[in-house]
Design a protein around this motif. Structure first.
Motif, PDB file in Angstrom:
ATOM      1  N   THR A  97      22.819 -12.483  -6.892  1.00 21.49           N
ATOM      2  CA  THR A  97      24.684 -11.439  -6.367  1.00 21.49           C
ATOM      3  C   THR A  97      24.138 -10.401  -5.606  1.00 21.49           C
ATOM      4  O   THR A  97      22.973 -10.606  -5.130  1.00 21.49           O
ATOM      5  N   PRO A  98      25.213 -10.051  -5.356  1.00 17.77           N
ATOM      6  CA  PRO A  98      25.417  -9.116  -3.797  1.00 17.77           C
ATOM      7  C   PRO A  98      24.171  -8.338  -4.321  1.00 17.77           C
ATOM      8  O   PRO A  98      23.164  -7.626  -3.763  1.00 17.77           O
ATOM      9  N   ALA A  99      24.285  -7.805  -5.554  1.00 17.28           N
ATOM     10  CA  ALA A  99      23.333  -6.380  -5.501  1.00 17.28           C
ATOM     11  C   ALA A  99      21.357  -6.515  -5.569  1.00 17.28           C
ATOM     12  O   ALA A  99      21.025  -5.926  -5.642  1.00 17.28           O
TER      13      ALA A  99
ATOM     14  N   ILE B 210      24.592  -9.553   8.868  1.00 17.54           N
ATOM     15  CA  ILE B 210      23.820  -8.313   8.212  1.00 17.54           C
ATOM     16  C   ILE B 210      22.328  -8.634   8.754  1.00 17.54           C
ATOM     17  O   ILE B 210      21.791  -7.462   9.029  1.00 17.54           O
ATOM     18  N   LEU B 211      21.675  -9.418   9.514  1.00 19.42           N
ATOM     19  CA  LEU B 211      20.453  -9.789  10.258  1.00 19.42           C
ATOM     20  C   LEU B 211      20.850  -8.388  11.111  1.00 19.42           C
ATOM     21  O   LEU B 211      20.131  -8.014  11.854  1.00 19.42           O
ATOM     22  N   ASP B 212      21.884  -8.614  12.343  1.00 18.27           N
ATOM     23  CA  ASP B 212      21.519  -7.772  13.567  1.00 18.27           C
ATOM     24  C   ASP B 212      22.080  -6.167  12.846  1.00 18.27           C
ATOM     25  O   ASP B 212      21.969  -5.325  13.274  1.00 18.27           O
ATOM     26  N   TYR B 213      22.790  -6.442  11.523  1.00 15.77           N
ATOM     27  CA  TYR B 213      23.380  -4.819  11.186  1.00 15.77           C
ATOM     28  C   TYR B 213      21.430  -4.421  10.876  1.00 15.77           C
ATOM     29  O   TYR B 213      21.513  -3.151  10.943  1.00 15.77           O
ATOM     30  N   LEU B 214      20.777  -5.216   9.762  1.00 18.84           N
ATOM     31  CA  LEU B 214      19.600  -4.511   9.544  1.00 18.84           C
ATOM     32  C   LEU B 214      18.475  -3.828  10.367  1.00 18.84           C
ATOM     33  O   LEU B 214      18.035  -2.923  10.446  1.00 18.84           O
ATOM     34  N   ASP B 215      18.480  -4.947  12.016  1.00 19.44           N
ATOM     35  CA  ASP B 215      17.975  -4.535  13.234  1.00 19.44           C
ATOM     36  C   ASP B 215      18.592  -3.228  14.170  1.00 19.44           C
ATOM     37  O   ASP B 215      17.777  -2.219  14.093  1.00 19.44           O
ATOM     38  N   GLY B 216      19.648  -2.756  13.967  1.00 23.13           N
ATOM     39  CA  GLY B 216      19.808  -2.119  14.403  1.00 23.13           C
ATOM     40  C   GLY B 216      19.488  -0.733  13.484  1.00 23.13           C
ATOM     41  O   GLY B 216      19.593   0.907  13.500  1.00 23.13           O
ATOM     42  N   VAL B 217      20.115  -0.652  11.845  1.00 26.26           N
ATOM     43  CA  VAL B 217      19.510   0.518  11.344  1.00 26.26           C
ATOM     44  C   VAL B 217      18.302   0.734  10.947  1.00 26.26           C
ATOM     45  O   VAL B 217      17.949   1.888  11.785  1.00 26.26           O
ATOM     46  N   ILE B 218      17.038  -0.076  11.268  1.00 25.05           N
ATOM     47  CA  ILE B 218      16.177  -0.302  11.488  1.00 25.05           C
ATOM     48  C   ILE B 218      15.488   0.347  12.423  1.00 25.05           C
ATOM     49  O   ILE B 218      14.658   1.657  12.894  1.00 25.05           O
ATOM     50  N   LEU B 219      16.122  -0.060  13.523  1.00 23.90           N
ATOM     51  CA  LEU B 219      15.761   0.798  14.837  1.00 23.90           C
ATOM     52  C   LEU B 219      16.596   2.296  15.269  1.00 23.90           C
ATOM     53  O   LEU B 219      16.231   2.880  15.661  1.00 23.90           O
ATOM     54  N   HIS B 220      17.498   2.221  14.737  1.00 20.58           N
ATOM     55  CA  HIS B 220      18.326   3.844  14.758  1.00 20.58           C
ATOM     56  C   HIS B 220      17.147   4.732  13.783  1.00 20.58           C
ATOM     57  O   HIS B 220      16.808   6.191  13.649  1.00 20.58           O
TER      58      HIS B 220
ATOM     59  N   LEU C 296      30.271  -7.922   2.684  1.00 20.02           N
ATOM     60  CA  LEU C 296      30.594  -9.280   2.903  1.00 20.02           C
ATOM     61  C   LEU C 296      30.114 -10.249   2.145  1.00 20.02           C
ATOM     62  O   LEU C 296      31.004 -11.191   1.964  1.00 20.02           O
ATOM     63  N   CYS C 297      29.663 -10.088   0.602  1.00 18.43           N
ATOM     64  CA  CYS C 297      29.315 -11.105  -0.298  1.00 18.43           C
ATOM     65  C   CYS C 297      31.223 -11.100  -0.880  1.00 18.43           C
ATOM     66  O   CYS C 297      30.728 -11.649  -1.349  1.00 18.43           O
ATOM     67  N   THR C 298      31.746 -10.100  -0.879  1.00 19.12           N
ATOM     68  CA  THR C 298      33.077 -10.260  -1.528  1.00 19.12           C
ATOM     69  C   THR C 298      34.219 -10.562  -0.826  1.00 19.12           C
ATOM     70  O   THR C 298      35.543 -10.675  -1.270  1.00 19.12           O
ATOM     71  N   LEU C 299      33.921 -10.196   0.300  1.00 23.89           N
ATOM     72  CA  LEU C 299      35.171 -10.306   1.584  1.00 23.89           C
ATOM     73  C   LEU C 299      35.319 -12.600   1.299  1.00 23.89           C
ATOM     74  O   LEU C 299      34.588 -13.316   1.320  1.00 23.89           O
ATOM     75  N   GLY C 300      36.269 -13.098   1.444  1.00 24.69           N
ATOM     76  CA  GLY C 300      36.965 -14.055   1.392  1.00 24.69           C
ATOM     77  C   GLY C 300      36.558 -14.717   2.811  1.00 24.69           C
ATOM     78  O   GLY C 300      37.135 -15.030   3.271  1.00 24.69           O
TER      79      GLY C 300
END
Length: 186
Positions: free
Chosen positions: A77-79, A150-160, A182-186
């Motif tokens: 699940t997304p959660a 999401i993985l690019d986003y996480l890299d950015g979040v972690i770096l920040h 991301l999981c609910t957009l179609g």
């Protein structure tokens, strides 16, 4: 039990993560590995050879770590996926902070020295594959695209978060909202 060469490379990763790329010398690696002076130079004749071997060792360690994660993380699940990714972020910012700092140091080196990019890119592709599988199971309409995002986003979040940290609750909320959207957009 790691080989002597692996001991040296693990020590080098530790130096990168605690002191930065400028501190990475053969002598510093010998000292950090508690091995005789000249040990690193016997395996890695130049600093470039040392850095190249560090990238290879880092990729191997990262692969093993992600294989372990993939072996027990099975979000459906997304959660569940958001919770797994938040736990990952906590780990890489907490107990594995030095390894995370080494990762970003190697990213900078790869940007400056393209010959280092292949191993890092291959490792990223493998991780994206696991992410694609997780996102498909969590209901993503386009799991390959969303895995990359999401993985690019996480890299950015972690770096920040390493560079100018926010309260961890804000980080958790942002990761959770991003994964769910991301999981609910179609």
């Amino acid at each position: 039990m790691p080989t002597r060469q692996e001991q040296l490379l693990d020590a080098a990763i530790g130096i990168l993560g605690t002191q930065g790329i400028r501190a990475l010398t053969h002598r510093a690696v010998d000292a950090a590995a508690a091995l005789p002076t000249g040990s690193a130079a016997n395996y890695f004749k130049t600093r470039d050879a040392l850095i190249s071997a560090v990238v290879d060792r880092f990729v191997e360690r990262d692969r093993v770590a992600w294989e372990t994660i993939a072996g027990f993380v099975r979000p459906t699940t997304p959660a569940e996926l958001a919770a797994a990714l938040v736990a990952y972020v906590h780990r890489v910012l907490g107990p594995e902070r030095a390894v995370t700092l080494a990762r970003y140091g190697l990213f900078v080196e790869a940007a400056l020295h393209p010959e280092l990019q292949a191993g890092l890119a291959e490792a990223a592709a493998t991780i994206r594959g696991w992410g694609t599988h997780w996102l498909r199971a969590a209901g993503s309409a386009d799991p390959e695209r969303d895995s990359a995002a999401i993985l690019d986003y996480l890299d950015g979040v972690i770096l920040h978060q390493l560079t100018y940290p926010k309260p961890i609750e804000q980080l958790e909320d942002a990761v959770t909202r991003t994964v769910r959207s991301l999981c609910t957009l179609g």
